[in-house]
Scaffold this motif. Sequence first.
Motif, PDB file in Angstrom:
ATOM      1  N   LEU A   1       0.804  -1.216   0.000  1.00  0.00           N
ATOM      2  CA  LEU A   1       0.000   0.000   0.000  1.00  0.00           C
ATOM      3  C   LEU A   1       0.841   1.271   0.000  1.00  0.00           C
ATOM      4  N   ILE A   2       2.065   1.204   0.498  1.00  0.00           N
ATOM      5  CA  ILE A   2       2.889   2.413   0.581  1.00  0.00           C
ATOM      6  C   ILE A   2       3.150   3.009  -0.800  1.00  0.00           C
ATOM      7  N   PRO A   3       3.669   2.223  -1.777  1.00  0.00           N
ATOM      8  CA  PRO A   3       3.849   2.827  -3.110  1.00  0.00           C
ATOM      9  C   PRO A   3       2.542   3.297  -3.738  1.00  0.00           C
ATOM     10  N   ARG A   4       1.444   2.595  -3.445  1.00  0.00           N
ATOM     11  CA  ARG A   4       0.154   3.042  -3.975  1.00  0.00           C
ATOM     12  C   ARG A   4      -0.240   4.379  -3.369  1.00  0.00           C
ATOM     13  N   LEU A   5       0.022   4.554  -2.078  1.00  0.00           N
ATOM     14  CA  LEU A   5      -0.304   5.824  -1.438  1.00  0.00           C
ATOM     15  C   LEU A   5       0.533   6.954  -2.030  1.00  0.00           C
ATOM     16  N   TYR A   6       1.848   6.715  -2.241  1.00  0.00           N
ATOM     17  CA  TYR A   6       2.690   7.735  -2.860  1.00  0.00           C
ATOM     18  C   TYR A   6       2.138   8.122  -4.232  1.00  0.00           C
TER      19      TYR A   6
ATOM     20  N   GLY B   1     -11.847  -4.868  -3.249  1.00  0.00           N
ATOM     21  CA  GLY B   1     -12.337  -5.947  -2.409  1.00  0.00           C
ATOM     22  C   GLY B   1     -11.449  -7.176  -2.424  1.00  0.00           C
ATOM     23  N   GLY B   2     -10.703  -7.395  -3.506  1.00  0.00           N
ATOM     24  CA  GLY B   2      -9.800  -8.538  -3.557  1.00  0.00           C
ATOM     25  C   GLY B   2      -8.503  -8.297  -2.814  1.00  0.00           C
ATOM     26  N   GLU B   3      -8.058  -7.060  -2.779  1.00  0.00           N
ATOM     27  CA  GLU B   3      -6.829  -6.677  -2.099  1.00  0.00           C
ATOM     28  C   GLU B   3      -7.134  -5.535  -1.139  1.00  0.00           C
ATOM     29  N   PRO B   4      -6.320  -5.368  -0.108  1.00  0.00           N
ATOM     30  CA  PRO B   4      -6.572  -4.273   0.832  1.00  0.00           C
ATOM     31  C   PRO B   4      -6.423  -2.929   0.158  1.00  0.00           C
ATOM     32  N   GLY B   5      -7.257  -1.993   0.522  1.00  0.00           N
ATOM     33  CA  GLY B   5      -7.163  -0.646  -0.003  1.00  0.00           C
ATOM     34  C   GLY B   5      -6.443   0.269   0.956  1.00  0.00           C
ATOM     35  N   ILE B   6      -6.145   1.478   0.506  1.00  0.00           N
ATOM     36  CA  ILE B   6      -5.514   2.469   1.377  1.00  0.00           C
ATOM     37  C   ILE B   6      -6.490   2.897   2.463  1.00  0.00           C
ATOM     38  N   LEU B   7      -7.747   3.103   2.075  1.00  0.00           N
ATOM     39  CA  LEU B   7      -8.795   3.481   3.020  1.00  0.00           C
ATOM     40  C   LEU B   7      -9.814   2.366   3.158  1.00  0.00           C
ATOM     41  N   LYS B   8     -10.672   2.483   4.166  1.00  0.00           N
ATOM     42  CA  LYS B   8     -11.728   1.523   4.405  1.00  0.00           C
ATOM     43  C   LYS B   8     -12.989   2.261   4.808  1.00  0.00           C
ATOM     44  N   ARG B   9     -14.131   1.834   4.267  1.00  0.00           N
ATOM     45  CA  ARG B   9     -15.412   2.424   4.628  1.00  0.00           C
ATOM     46  C   ARG B   9     -16.097   1.567   5.686  1.00  0.00           C
ATOM     47  N   ILE B  10     -16.664   2.231   6.679  1.00  0.00           N
ATOM     48  CA  ILE B  10     -17.411   1.556   7.734  1.00  0.00           C
ATOM     49  C   ILE B  10     -18.855   2.001   7.612  1.00  0.00           C
ATOM     50  N   GLN B  11     -19.725   1.064   7.271  1.00  0.00           N
ATOM     51  CA  GLN B  11     -21.131   1.389   7.037  1.00  0.00           C
ATOM     52  C   GLN B  11     -21.901   1.383   8.356  1.00  0.00           C
ATOM     53  N   ASP B  12     -22.611   2.475   8.636  1.00  0.00           N
ATOM     54  CA  ASP B  12     -23.458   2.559   9.817  1.00  0.00           C
ATOM     55  C   ASP B  12     -24.615   3.484   9.454  1.00  0.00           C
ATOM     56  N   SER B  13     -25.119   4.254  10.405  1.00  0.00           N
ATOM     57  CA  SER B  13     -26.166   5.221  10.086  1.00  0.00           C
ATOM     58  C   SER B  13     -25.666   6.195   9.027  1.00  0.00           C
TER      59      SER B  13
END
Length: 628
Positions: A407-412, A463-475
């Motif tokens: 994820l580090i090179p992807r973030l850069y 969804g197949g690989e980890p992303g830089i960010l993550k969404r948490i679904q709630d209200s």
Amino acid sequence: MSLDTPPGAKIPTQDDGEELLRQEGIETTTEVLPEPARHGANLHYVLNDLHLPESEIPHDYGDRDLGDGSLYQHARARWYQAQERGEIVSIEDSRGREREYVVVEDDYQHEDERVAVTLNSSRCELGTLTSAGNHRQWYKYNLTLQPVDDDGEIRWGSSPNTALNVVLRPQYPNLAKASNGEITENWSPPFGTGTEVIVQTTWADSADEIEERSVSLVDDVLGYTVDELDIQNDSRRFWKAECHHRVMEEVADEIVHVIRQSSELLARHEADIEERSIHSDGKWQIIQLTTDGWDQLGFPILYGQEIEIKLYLPDAPAEYLEYPMDQPKIEVSLRGRPSSGQAYHADRWGQIYGVLEEILLSHMKWADVGTEHVLQDEMSEGPHADLLRWEHPEGRRAWLRNHYESLIPRLYAEARKADTVAVYDILHSVKRRGTATYEQIADDVGLHQGTVRGHVARLCGDGGEPGILKRIQDSCTFVTFSARFWEDDAHEALDQTYPNDTAEDRKERREGRVEARFLKRTLGMTPAQSDRHEDWTDEELDAILEAAERAGGRERDDDLDGDRDDRGEDVDGVEDSFGSSSNDQTENWDLFGDLPLTAQDLAVALETETVQEDHVQVRTDPYPTLGD
């Protein structure tokens, strides 16, 4: 807390005494923390007691022929006696259904608490077939402890501090068993004939303690004395066990992140997981992870048993709770029966609890939660409990680093996009807030929420690989870095992307985007929807600002003065003075609600002097407070 040095950690063993295995290559270290409290549990056993004579039953069951003096028939006879005496009372349950009970004891002492003991009956899946082929169900009987108030009145629907429920079912040969709409004729009891006993209780430290509670109860209220020789040893099994620690709220978020890390690692190891989380009122109300793949994280292999870890806040409103009962609880428990077959034998009680405690304490260790964060509650000694040594799996940090190193090179690459710094600003907003909503991010960076959603969707991966960010679904949807573990690395990468970037720089970029969005909507240069997909380049922004200066009547270059068509419009399509020629003195006023503006847009326009203050009026006579 015991001042003695705790014994060494015990290695979990199977029924035959062999050590439970871990995945190959797993190393452990011995760690120490206060022992968790053991909460809810159950025990199943069968009494082979059909040999007892019916004459030993002390209850008056009339002229009925019960056939034997088993524990099941003792309960049945007591129910018949209550019917003859008119002792059965009808109580409405939480669902509004009427339930019949017999109060067999109204002043019973259990674990230093005064309670009542009730008996009720309900149909079970066992029975006989009629000549017409219909299934005629038999009954099971339940002995339950009910709390009483100071006046001796039963508090129906509540549970005492130490709950206890004993279910008695028949185990007779050649009965018919109805299950899922199918009937099995001539059913054979798996552990022999007699009485099946299922005990559910709380705050028990061993299977022997649970068994003793049930033995004492049936002796006291039904007059049945259990002979240990009648207990079928192989039937002594359990499938419910829980342990917990209550902790300070200040460490709850870190525990949540560690549990989420476990979920992500298990998913990467292709384990089946079930995750549930609720975040509201600025707090994690619950996070829950269930899997049978805990061995993938270095814990002992239990062959198909699902285990759940969860952190949750109390269900009751805070005004009804007192410290520390209103603080979070981290709990680990068995979830249902093993998928591989029958439940665990009671002889494995200590071993299974050892694995549950290892999972609980290891997550606390990974979250840097120590004795100073542990609280005492109604049944747990908390920091004062005896110290417990356990084997703590190592290697998690290396697994996490391997998991997220890509994820580090992807973030850069994302943060250094050549055409925009909007992605960098979005990531910086998440870095600053930790967990943020789309609205908060949009406000921080000055973009439309649709634009933020688009960037976040890409940054979360496929969804197949980890992303830089993550969404948490709630209200509402919350956005955070995909793993707590690598946040420090992500923060460092962002700092290195633009090392000279300052808060003032980010503020100026935000104001520029807000102004550009306002101008784009009011001057009609491009469709408002276009900013949902990409940020504006500096050249586009400069062009709009220059057009705004011309439209607002500010100084123009001489070569632009005549560059208009017959309708008084600039050649780039921006109308002079918001719809009228600079030479036209006719005023044109529109209602604010008819304009494609929000209150925020108007505020920015006034602040940047794109709209003059004396061109905005508000009617005040219906609103006296506006004139104060």
